[in-house]
Design a protein around this motif. Structure first.
Motif, PDB file in Angstrom:
ATOM      1  N   TRP A 221      57.484  21.966  40.092  1.00  0.00           N
ATOM      2  CA  TRP A 221      57.518  22.989  39.031  1.00  0.00           C
ATOM      3  C   TRP A 221      56.828  22.482  37.769  1.00  0.00           C
ATOM      4  CZ3 TRP A 221      63.291  25.073  39.089  1.00  0.00           C
ATOM      5  CH2 TRP A 221      63.492  25.781  40.278  1.00  0.00           C
ATOM      6  N   ARG A 223      54.249  21.020  37.471  1.00  0.00           N
ATOM      7  CA  ARG A 223      52.791  21.169  37.527  1.00  0.00           C
ATOM      8  C   ARG A 223      52.359  22.600  37.256  1.00  0.00           C
ATOM      9  NH1 ARG A 223      53.369  16.744  41.191  1.00  0.00           N
ATOM     10  NH2 ARG A 223      53.866  18.031  42.986  1.00  0.00           N
ATOM     11  N   GLY A 224      53.325  23.502  37.085  1.00  0.00           N
ATOM     12  CA  GLY A 224      52.975  24.914  36.870  1.00  0.00           C
ATOM     13  C   GLY A 224      53.391  25.415  35.492  1.00  0.00           C
ATOM     14  N   GLU A 225      53.701  26.716  35.431  1.00  0.00           N
ATOM     15  CA  GLU A 225      53.971  27.338  34.122  1.00  0.00           C
ATOM     16  C   GLU A 225      55.263  26.821  33.471  1.00  0.00           C
ATOM     17  OE1 GLU A 225      53.837  31.504  35.104  1.00  0.00           O
ATOM     18  OE2 GLU A 225      55.489  31.334  36.519  1.00  0.00           O
ATOM     19  N   GLU A 227      55.925  23.693  33.122  1.00  0.00           N
ATOM     20  CA  GLU A 227      55.662  22.327  32.692  1.00  0.00           C
ATOM     21  C   GLU A 227      56.282  22.024  31.325  1.00  0.00           C
ATOM     22  OE1 GLU A 227      51.794  20.767  31.203  1.00  0.00           O
ATOM     23  OE2 GLU A 227      53.504  19.717  30.320  1.00  0.00           O
TER      24      GLU A 227
END
Ligand code: 6PG
Length: 479
Positions: A221, A223-225, A227
């Motif tokens: 997670w 690595r996504g929005e 972060e």
């Protein structure tokens, strides 16, 4: 030699901030602590740093170039008042006293007023980032006068964290504005932490994954929005094994969350302002609930649902949890920023909300990529009444809401507490509603207390003669 900045209070936060200051080009740092040993230790341990140790307040004042500028780093409370009094005695008009502790903003307003009367500037500055942030670059939220900012600005910019090339410090507003914003930062921190904890709990109970496996989910997670620093450290905590037992550390930690008060202040202040920060409030109350073992000991007496939680598709469930977390997080930040707007209106501060989002991108506990979306939203519409109605968030909430609703109903059905998820969703639906049952509440208030109501079809204020013939009359507005 003369120092351009001083630090009073050399416990961990104070020494780290002093070391940070000393490590930046152009700073010479006077250091003072009530007990001499801390000063000696700091100076001895860091021969590389340009410290000017002082052992009395007089020496401290004499070691500072004018305008004298000193940052107080002592535990918030009565100790702060004692240090301020001592500095006021040895400082002169035009000098600057900064309180870098987690002071209650109303104390800061009071202190600023009292110190200003002596001609000395008083600045309440929120400093976030914990011990490491103080040393390597915190996010700093200073209030105080424009005059003090002229001297203080360059010094604070030199030590603040840097996010996308910009230092994480801005002159938030006058008197207590900085501590107000730091308080709301902490409220959001509480909400963010509670939401992450609920996500972890749902995944664990829903999929049976181990803490270490859930650490992988959070790392993904991150690595996504979603972060953010808090997601990153969540993975670290979940991956930790207890050396003594070989168990996941999270399983041997007592499940009672502590709190030092800033979250509660955020909610108390919001109650006074009439601003609904329900997600933050749930996070504060969830910590309270966890910390009452005598109340929790009744657990066995309270029946739970008949059906246990069953998850057919673990990956799909985890993705639902992720979206529920993201949507609830948007609500928490939206509520927090709305509180800052309300506080600014109440206390007459001119606060640039977009600038606040920017200085939270680095250094502080709630640092996250996501904050760029908030500064974008305010850049496009500075007057935004509800942050989450900005187009980016509307899109994100629209994308997440199906998952969010499934998770809240799954949690309720399975008897898993998810107070922050559920309350954030209720807030979202409350704002969306065309009509709220508040109309009925107005009717009830009018019934028992003649509190009056407004009509949708006519100007004026009305009262029904409930104990008489129940006709309606025009009335004085009593709210
Ligand atoms: C920060 C933190 C910090 C706060 C701790 C503990 O921004 O660096 O907000 O100021 O004191 O996080 O807070 P609680 O003990 O209330 O959880």
């Amino acid at each position: 030699s003369q120092a351009n900045i001083g630090v009073v209070g050399l416990a961990v936060m104070g020494s780290n901030l002093a070391r940070n200051l000393a490590s930046r080009e152009g700073n010479t740092v006077a250091v003072f602590n009530r007990s001499r040993s801390k000063t000696d230790e700091l100076v001895a341990a860091h021969p590389e740093a340009e410290f000017v140790p002082a052992f009395t307040y007089d020496e401290f004042a004499a070691s500072l170039a004018k305008p004298r500028t000193a940052i107080i780093m002592v535990k918030a409370g009565a100790g702060t008042d004692a240090v301020i009094d001592a500095l006021v005695d040895v400082f002169e008009p035009g000098d600057i006293i900064v309180d870098g502790g987690n002071a209650l903003f109303t104390d800061t307003i009071r202190r600023e007023k009292a110190v200003r009367a002596t001609g000395i500037n008083f600045v309440g500055a929120g400093i976030s980032g914990g011990e490491e942030g103080a040393l390597t670059g915190p996010s700093i939220m200073p209030g105080g006068s424009d005059e003090s900012w002229v001297t203080l600005g360059p010094i604070l910019r030199s030590i603040a964290a840097v996010a996308e090339g910009e230092p994480c410090v801005t002159h938030v507003g006058h008197d207590g504005a900085g501590h107000f914003v730091k308080m709301v930062h902490n409220g959001i921190e509480y909400a963010d932490m509670q939401l992450i904890a609920e996500a972890y709990d749902l995944i664990r109970r829903g999929t049976g994954k181990s803490p270490a496996e859930i650490a992988d989910v959070f790392a993904e997670w991150n690595r996504g929005e979603l972060e953010s620093y808090l997601i990153e450290i969540t993975a670290e905590v979940l991956r930790q094994t207890d050396a003594a037992t070989g168990q996941p550390l999270v399983d041997v930690i007592v499940d009672q969350a502590g709190a030092k008060g800033t979250g509660a202040w955020t909610v108390q202040t919001a109650l006074n302002l009439g601003t609904p920060v329900s997600g933050i409030a749930e996070a504060v109350f969830a910590r309270s609930l966890s910390s009452h073992p005598e109340q929790r000991s009744v657990a066995g007496a309270l029946p739970g649902p008949v059906e246990a939680l069953t998850v057919d598709d673990a990956d799909a469930f985890i993705e639902d949890v992720r979206l529920a977390l993201y949507a609830s997080k948007i609500v928490a930040y939206s509520q927090g920023f709305d509180e800052i707007r309300a506080g600014a209106a109440e206390y007459d501060w001119s606060i640039d909300l977009g600038a606040i989002a920017k200085i939270w991108r680095g250094g502080c506990i709630i640092r996250a990529q996501f904050l760029n979306r908030i500064s974008d939203a305010y850049a496009a519409t500075p007057e935004l009444a509800v942050l989450m109605t900005a187009p980016y968030f509307v899109e994100a909430l629209g994308r997440a809401q199906g998952a969010w609703r499934r998770i809240v109903s799954t949690a309720a059905g399975a008897g898993i507490p998810a107070p922050a998820f559920a309350s954030s969703l209720a807030y979202y639906d409350g704002l969306r509603a065309d009509r709220l049952p508040a109309a009925l509440i107005q009717g009830q208030r009018d019934f028992f207390g003649a509190h009056t109501y407004k009509r949708i079809d006519r100007e004026g204020t009305f009262h029904t003669l409930w104990s008489g013939d129940r006709t309606e009359v025009e009335a004085e507005d009593t709210h």
